[in-house]
Every structure is written in C-alpha cells, then in structure tokens.
Design a protein around this motif. Structure first.
Motif, short mmCIF file in Angstrom:
data_model
loop_
_atom_site.label_atom_id
_atom_site.label_comp_id
_atom_site.label_asym_id
_atom_site.label_seq_id
_atom_site.Cartn_x
_atom_site.Cartn_y
_atom_site.Cartn_z
N UNK A 428 -6.54 2.73 11.67
CA UNK A 428 -6.34 2.75 10.22
C UNK A 428 -4.88 2.98 9.86
N UNK A 429 -4.21 3.85 10.60
CA UNK A 429 -2.79 4.13 10.34
C UNK A 429 -1.94 2.88 10.56
N UNK A 430 -2.17 2.20 11.68
CA UNK A 430 -1.41 0.98 11.99
C UNK A 430 -1.66 -0.09 10.94
N UNK A 431 -2.92 -0.25 10.53
CA UNK A 431 -3.27 -1.29 9.56
C UNK A 431 -2.68 -1.02 8.18
N UNK A 432 -2.66 0.24 7.76
CA UNK A 432 -2.10 0.56 6.44
C UNK A 432 -0.61 0.23 6.40
N UNK A 433 0.10 0.59 7.46
CA UNK A 433 1.53 0.27 7.53
C UNK A 433 1.72 -1.25 7.51
N UNK A 434 0.92 -1.98 8.28
CA UNK A 434 1.01 -3.43 8.31
C UNK A 434 0.69 -4.05 6.96
N UNK A 435 -0.28 -3.48 6.24
CA UNK A 435 -0.65 -3.98 4.91
C UNK A 435 0.51 -3.84 3.93
N UNK A 436 1.14 -2.67 3.90
CA UNK A 436 2.25 -2.45 2.97
C UNK A 436 3.41 -3.39 3.26
N UNK A 437 3.74 -3.56 4.53
CA UNK A 437 4.84 -4.46 4.90
C UNK A 437 4.51 -5.90 4.53
N UNK A 438 3.29 -6.35 4.86
CA UNK A 438 2.90 -7.73 4.58
C UNK A 438 2.84 -8.02 3.09
N UNK A 439 2.35 -7.07 2.31
CA UNK A 439 2.24 -7.27 0.86
C UNK A 439 3.63 -7.41 0.24
N UNK A 440 4.53 -6.52 0.60
CA UNK A 440 5.90 -6.58 0.06
C UNK A 440 6.58 -7.89 0.45
N UNK A 441 6.39 -8.29 1.70
CA UNK A 441 7.00 -9.52 2.20
C UNK A 441 6.50 -10.75 1.43
N UNK A 442 5.19 -10.82 1.20
CA UNK A 442 4.62 -11.98 0.51
C UNK A 442 4.97 -12.00 -0.97
N UNK A 443 5.07 -10.83 -1.60
CA UNK A 443 5.47 -10.79 -3.01
C UNK A 443 6.91 -11.28 -3.17
N UNK A 444 7.80 -10.85 -2.28
CA UNK A 444 9.19 -11.32 -2.31
C UNK A 444 9.28 -12.82 -2.08
N UNK A 445 8.49 -13.30 -1.13
CA UNK A 445 8.48 -14.73 -0.82
C UNK A 445 8.02 -15.55 -2.02
N UNK A 446 7.00 -15.05 -2.73
CA UNK A 446 6.48 -15.75 -3.92
C UNK A 446 7.53 -15.74 -5.02
N UNK A 447 8.21 -14.63 -5.22
CA UNK A 447 9.25 -14.56 -6.26
C UNK A 447 10.40 -15.51 -5.96
N UNK A 448 10.80 -15.59 -4.71
CA UNK A 448 11.89 -16.49 -4.34
C UNK A 448 11.51 -17.95 -4.54
N UNK A 449 10.25 -18.29 -4.26
CA UNK A 449 9.82 -19.68 -4.45
C UNK A 449 9.72 -20.06 -5.90
N UNK A 450 9.50 -19.06 -6.79
CA UNK A 450 9.38 -19.32 -8.23
C UNK A 450 10.73 -19.26 -8.93
N UNK A 451 11.73 -18.74 -8.21
CA UNK A 451 13.05 -18.58 -8.82
C UNK A 451 13.78 -19.92 -8.98
#
Length: 451
Positions: A428-451
């Motif tokens: 659970x600890x490993x997955x939570x860290x992975x979730x936070x990193x992946x979510x931030x990464x995908x949100x930034x990627x989406x913003x850059x593609x819309x820019x």
C-alpha cells in the motif's frame, strides 16, 4: 449501446458504488466455486480431503491469477478506447483480448498440468494428502481455458460500464456448480476429483452462454472479420499493460506459496484451519475487491477521456468507501467468523476452529490497508501505469516471504497469520507513492498538450 455505461460524467461516489455492487455480488458467487468445493469436501469426504484442496490453492492461483490479471490488463485498453469514444477500436481491442488469451491459455496449460506432482512435492505437501491434492490440482489446470474465457468476456463487458450482466452468469454457474458437486461427490463417489470437475464444467457452460449473450446483446461487440486483423502494435499495447499485471499477480502468489511452504510444516490440522479461515476472509473481503475492480474501469474510461481531475475525485471517493467497508468486515468477522468456519466441518474440531479464529482476529484489523492497496493498484493500472503495481508486488513478495519464514519459525501459526497484513502495508505504501507521482505527471502532460 443502451447496455453500456459511460463513467466519465456524473457523481464519482455514486457511480462507483452503483458499479461495484453487481461486481461485489458477482465476486461472492465466484467465491462459491471454491467455497462449495471446500464445504462439501470437508463435510462429506473429511478433514484430510479439505486440507488437500487447500494445499493446492496457491498453485492454482499462481497459474490462473497470471492469466486473470493479464486479461484484466487487456480490458483496460478496451475501457480506455470506450472512454475516448473510439468504438471501432473497442471491437479490435476485444478481438485482441481473445487472441492473446487463447495463446496464454495454451502456454500456461502446457507448462503447468504435466508437473502437478512435482510442484506439490517441492512444497513439501504432507504425504497423507499429496495424492488427493494432485488429483484436484491436475483437473483444475487442464480446465484453465474455461475459467479464462469466462473472465475475458466478463472483463470486456465491464470495460463498457456494464457490471450487471456478468453477475447473472455467475449466479447460474454457482448454482450449477453446487448441483454438480453433490452429483459427482455423493452420487458418483468421485471424491476431490469430482469437486474439481464440477468447477471446470460449470465454468465451461457459463463461458459459452456468456460469450453468446455478449455477441448477441452488445452491438458494440459484434466483431467483424476485419476486427480480427489486429496490428502487431495494437497487440503490443495490450501486452504492455496485461503481461506486467500478470507477472505482478504471479509475484504475489509466489509469496503466498512461501507461506504455504512454512504452513505445510505445521501439519494437516493447521493447513485445514488456515485454508478455511482464508476462504472466510476472502468471502468477507469481496466488497473491497469489487471496489478495486470498479476503480480500474472508472479510471480507464476517464483516462481515455483525458479527465484526470475526475480520476483524483474517484480515488478519494474509493478511499472513503473502503473505510466504511473495512469497518463492516470487522463487525461481520467479530460476531460470525467462527460460525462461518464451522460450516466447513462435519464435526467441528475445536483446535481447527480456534486456529481459524486466530487468523481472522489478526487479519480483520488490517482490512483498510487491503482496501488502499486494491484502490491505488487498480487506479494506476487504469491509467496504464504498470511499473508501480509491479514494484508493489515485489515489495509484497519480500515482506510476505520474510514474515513467513522469520515470524513463522519464531511464533509458529500466529507468525504465519501476520505475514499477510505485513505484505498489505508494504504494498500500500509503494502504491500510494506511485499514484501521487503518476497523477501529477499525467496532469502536467495534459496541461502541456492543451497549451
């Protein structure tokens, strides 16, 4: 398309609850395959037969869980295409899933069925149950195909937002399984082999009906000849998600096998108690498993629609639901755990009952960590992230194995019981860290593609 459900719009909490409920009941009936086997075997054949069936569980899950997880990964691609409204690609994804599942079934059957006795000997299965265990395990392995194709069909249907239809076929298969168990064991005196054949036959019949219904009633899944001409790149897209999920599940099962190895040294009474308690635990925790599966489909559809904020909202809703469900599970096991365990035994053995209750008393305290593990694992897989779940699987393997061998040898049976929650917390600890990193990464990627 009236039978499908778009999960990219509406209240996430409500959508996830409504989507997971049929899956929860479906999981309950899925458990009946093994539960009825254990109940009828334990009450009609005896304690050693029950222990024999239980001793095969990790080996059955090792092979079948790999294919289950892989096919679930394939359906993630299907859900993403459905969320993106690419309906031609939905059909191609379904065809790719069937092709890959067929190949996986052949390969896994060939590398497992001929070696059942060697596997049981490697696990140091007690000599008084090893022949019975081998009879059960071999039949389950040669019947893998029936189980796989039912799950492939169910996963594809769920990817389109329909979690009710698979439930109906599970109910049918469960009732048929009960009838065949009684017929083959009591009427034809086939013993544990009869229990195995009952499971395989009921799943095979259910698979045929489910696939027929799927093609007839879901217009979006009526595959054309051209849909079967799947490009290598598209097959790879399914394999990229599915195979790591399969390996991750296999890694988890290897940890469970390590626990079984230590448990086998404690004798058939401890095996029977642990096996029965685990089945009760699995039955009660099916709501959390359904929640995780619902999170995967919800996330995959929204990921395909590029709605990352809805994914975050959905994950938060799932955590709240998991907390509620965990409390309910604790209440059920506290008041009814020993009574449920007693259902599996013709003449309840006090030692078996006490050992089983010890396991339940320990495991229920950590159900919330299991809920977090299932939520973040499935959310990550729904986004197509396979590395974090794979790393969590390795963490779970290491923790479960270390706990089994260290605590198992120092504390005996209680130490073995502690191995599972230790593995849950680490993963659970490993997955939570992975979730936070992946979510931030995908949100930034989406913003850059819309820019």
């Amino acid at each position: 398309m009236t039978t499908t459900k778009d999960l990219t719009a509406g209240n996430p909490f409500k959508l996830i609850i409504l989507f997971m409920l049929p899956m929860f009941f479906g999981n309950i009936f899925q458990q009946f395959y093994n539960l009825v086997d254990a109940l009828i075997v334990g009450r009609t054949i005896g304690l050693k037969a029950l222990a024999a069936v239980g001793a095969t569980s990790p080996l059955i899950f090792l092979v079948i869980a790999f294919i289950f997880a892989s096919t679930q990964g394939f359906s993630v691609v299907t859900a993403q295409k459905f969320g993106a409204k690419e309906y031609d690609m939905v059909r191609k994804s379904a065809a790719a899933s069937f092709i890959l599942s067929f190949l996986l079934t052949i390969i896994m059957t060939l590398i497992s069925a001929p070696f059942t006795m060697h596997m049981l000997q490697l696990l140091q299965t007690p000599s008084d149950i090893i022949v019975l265990a081998n009879d059960y395990l071999f039949i389950m392995y040669i019947g893998i195909g029936a189980t796989v194709f039912y799950n492939v069909s169910s996963n594809i249907i769920r990817a389109l937002g329909d979690s009710k239809t698979p439930l109906y076929f599970l109910i049918f298969a469960s009732i048929l399984n009960i009838f065949l168990d009684l017929l083959l064991i009591l009427k034809f005196h086939m013993g544990v082999a009869g229990a195995a054949w009952a499971t395989v036959i009921s799943q095979a019949i259910s698979t045929v009906i489910c696939m027929t219904y799927m093609f007839l009633k879901f217009p979006i899944l009526r595959l054309k000849k051209s849909d079967w001409k799947v490009e290598k790149e598209f097959l790879y897209e399914h394999l990229r998600v599915g195979i790591p999920m399969g390996f991750q599940m296999s890694v988890l099962i290897i940890g469970i096998i390590a626990v079984q190895f230590v448990l086998n040294g404690l004798g058939s009474t401890a095996i029977a108690a642990f096996t029965t308690a685990v089945r009760v635990d699995q039955l009660v925790s099916q709501s959390l498993l359904a929640l995780g599966a619902a999170a995967a489909t919800y996330t995959a559809q929204n990921f395909g629609a590029n709605k990352m904020k809805r994914i975050r909202e959905g994950a938060r809703a799932c955590v709240l639901i998991a907390l509620i469900l965990s409390i309910m599970c604790i209440i059920i096991l506290s008041f009814f755990g020993k009574a449920i365990v007693g259902l599996f035994l013709d003449a309840p053995n006090p030692e078996v009952l006490n050992l089983a209750q010890q396991y339940l008393n320990i495991i229920m305290i950590f159900f919330f960590f299991l809920g977090l593990l299932l939520i973040y694992r499935n959310v990550l897989q729904g986004m197509g992230n396979v590395m974090a779940p794979l790393c969590s699987g390795v963490a779970e393997l290491i923790m479960r194995t270390l706990a089994a061998f260290t605590l198992g040898h120092t504390m005996g049976y209680i130490g073995i019981c502690l191995a599972t929650p230790a593995a849950w917390i680490a993963a659970a600890i490993v997955l939570y860290i992975g979730y936070k990193i992946s979510l931030i990464k995908n949100i930034k990627k989406l913003r850059n593609s819309n820019a």
